[in-house]
Design a protein around this motif. Structure first.
Motif: not given
Length: 457
Positions: A429-443, A448-457
Motif C-alpha cells: 500500500i505504501i509503495e502504491l502511494h509512492s512512499g517508503t516503509v522500513d523497520i529498525s529492530s533488535a531482539t 521502530t517502523v518509519r513510513v514516509i509519504l509525499p505530502r500535499i499542501l
C-alpha cells in the motif's frame, strides 16, 4: 522436427538457393557482357590466322593448321564440299549451309556472339560447330571457310579438375562446419529447454553450465536468475499456503469443538457465555484473515484509485480510538504527537496500514510497556515513527519482514494468532502511494517502523 534439424535444412537450402542464383547470374552476365567480347577476341585471332595462311603452300598450310590444333584450337576447314578437322573434335558438327556459304562469300561468321541464350548452357563451354567464329582463307588459290574456337577441354582440363575439387571441398567443409556451428548454437538452447520443462514439475536443480558471452550466454544468465526467483517464490508460496491453511483450520476446529460443547445438555449459562465468546473471537480472526487475503488479491488484480485527499493525523486518531480496548487489555501506555498534513491516495487502504502497524505493535508489546506514535510534517513529506517496547526482531527477520510469503518466528506468530500478511500489505500500500516503509529492530529491544509519504499542501 527439432531446431537442430531445422537449422541444418535451412542452411542447406540457403546454400542451394544461393548457388542457383549465382549460377543464373553468371549465365546472364556472360550472355549480356562477356559473350560478344569472347566472339570478337576469337574473331581477331582467326583473322590473323587467315592472313598468315593466305597464299601459303598446301603443305605449309596443313602443317600450320595441325600445329594450331595441337596448340589448343578446334579448326574446321571446308570449301562447301570437302571438310578437314584439326585439333579436338566437335561434339556437334551441324551448321547451316547458308552460314558456310556466307564465309565462302568473304564475310565473317559470329557464331559465338549469336549462339542461342540457353540458361543452363553457358556458350563458352558449348562444344558445337555453331559456337565458333568463321573467316574466309585462301589455300592453293581456292577459297575455304575456316571455323575456329578454343579447345576448352584441352586448355582447361586441369583447371576443371582443380575447380571441381575445390567446389566439392568447399561444399563438404562448409557442411561439416555448419554441423559443428549448429551443434554449438543449438546445444545450450536444448539444455535451456530441458531445464524449462523440468521447471514445469517444480524441479529446479537441473545443472545448466553455459558459459558464453553472446546472446545465448545472456539468455542463460537471465534464465538462471528467473529460475532462482521462481524457486524462491514457489517455496514461499508453499510455506504461505501451509501457514494460511493452519490459520484457517485452527479457528475452524476451535469453532466446531465449542459448537459441539454448546449442544450438550447440562451446560451452565456462564459456560455458554464463555463458549460463545470464544466462537466469536475465532470468527473475528477468520474474518480478519479473509480481509487480508482479499486485500493482497486486489493488488494483483488492479491498482486502486489514488484520488482522495487523506488527513493522516485524523486517520491515526481514529485508529487509536478504535484500538483503545486493546491498549487497556494489555495495560499499554500510548503517546501520540500528530502534526497536521494530508496526502493524496486511497483512504481505505491507508487506514488498513495504520491498523496493521498499530495492531502489530500491540501484539508484540510486553504488558505494561508503552507505544510512541510521532507524525511529523515537512514541506514535501509526512513522516510517521511508530515505536514499541516489544520483543523485537532479529536481523534476518527484519530483512524479510515485508516479504509477502515470509513468516517470521512461526512459534511466536502462531501463539499471537497472526497471519504473517500484515506487513506485506503495508509495504504494497505504501509503495502504491509512492512512499517508503522500513523497520529498525533488535531482539528484546522493541521495533521502530518509519513510513514516509509525499505530502500535499
Amino acid at each position: 522436427m527439432s531446431l537442430y534439424v531445422k537449422f541444418i535444412w535451412f542452411t542447406f537450402a540457403t546454400m542451394l538457393v544461393s548457388s542457383s542464383i549465382a549460377f543464373f547470374g553468371m549465365n546472364a552476365y556472360y550472355h549480356s557482357h562477356l559473350k560478344e567480347q569472347n566472339n570478337d577476341k576469337n574473331l581477331a585471332i582467326a583473322l590473323s590466322f587467315a592472313d598468315f595462311l593466305d597464299d601459303a603452300s598446301s603443305d605449309r598450310a596443313k602443317a600450320t593448321l595441325t600445329m594450331l590444333g595441337d596448340a589448343g584450337y578446334q579448326l574446321y576447314v571446308t570449301n562447301g564440299e570437302t571438310t578437314e578437322s584439326y585439333g579436338g573434335e566437335y561434339r556437334d558438327k551441324s551448321i547451316a549451309q547458308s552460314d558456310i556459304q556466307q564465309v565462302l562469300d568473304g564475310q565473317v561468321f559470329n557464331g559465338i556472339r549469336d549462339f542461342p541464350r540457353e540458361t543452363f548452357v553457358t556458350g563458352f563451354f558449348a562444344n558445337e560447330l555453331k559456337n565458333t567464329v568463321g573467316v574466309p582463307i585462301k589455300l592453293g588459290g581456292e577459297t575455304y571457310a575456316l571455323f575456329m574456337r578454343p579447345d576448352i577441354k584441352l586448355l582447361f582440363q586441369e583447371l576443371h579438375l582443380l575447380f571441381g575439387g575445390l567446389a566439392v571441398g568447399i561444399i563438404l567443409l562448409s557442411f561439416i562446419g555448419m554441423l559443428i556451428v549448429a551443434r554449438l548454437l543449438i546445444q545450450p538452447i536444448t539444455k535451456l529447454t530441458q531445464a524449462t520443462e523440468k521447471m514445469g514439475t517444480e524441479t529446479f536443480d537441473v545443472p545448466l553450465a553455459i558459459h558464453r558471452k553472446d546472446e545465448i550466454g545472456r539468455l542463460a544468465d537471465q534464465f538462471l536468475t528467473m529460475r532462482s526467483r521462481i524457486e524462491q517464490s514457489t517455496l514461499k508460496r508453499k510455506e504461505f499456503v501451509h501457514n494460511v491453511s493452519h490459520d484457517i483450520q485452527s479457528p475452524l476446529h476451535t469453532i466446531q469443538s465449542y459448537l459441539a460443547l454448546l449442544q450438550k445438555d447440562g451446560i451452565g449459562k456462564r459456560e455458554k457465555q464463555q463458549y460463545t465468546t470464544i466462537i466469536q473471537e475465532e470468527t473475528t480472526r477468520l474474518s480478519s484473515l479473509t480481509k487480508q487475503l482479499l486485500t493482497l488479491a486486489s493488488f494483483d488484480a488492479e491498482a486502486a484509485e489514488l484520488v482522495e485527499k487523506v488527513d493522516i493525523a485524523q486517520q491515526l486518531q481514529q485508529t487509536l480510538s478504535h484500538l483503545r480496548y486493546a491498549f487497556e487489555e494489555k495495560e499499554l501506555g500510548i503517546s501520540a504527537q500528530l502534526a497536521e498534513g494530508c496526502v493524496t491516495g486511497n483512504g481505505v487502504l491507508l487506514q488498513t496500514v495504520w491498523e496493521n502497524l498499530l495492531t502489530n505493535a500491540i501484539k508484540y508489546s510486553e504488558p505494561g510497556s508503552s507505544i510512541d506514535v510521532q507524525l511529523t510534517a515537512t514541506a514535501e513529506y509526512m513522516i510517521l515513527h511508530l515505536q514499541d517496547e516489544g520483543i523485537g526482531m532479529s536481523p534476518t527477520e527484519v530483512e524479510h519482514a515485508f516479504d509477502r510469503f515470509y513468516r517470521a518466528d512461526q512459534a511466536r506468530t502462531r501463539s499471537s494468532k497472526g497471519s504473517g500478511l500484515g506487513l506485506a500489505i503495508v509495504k504494497e500500500i505504501i509503495e502504491l502511494h509512492s512512499g517508503t516503509v522500513d523497520i529498525s529492530s533488535a531482539t528484546g529491544e522493541g521495533s521502530t517502523v518509519r513510513v514516509i509519504l509525499p505530502r500535499i499542501l
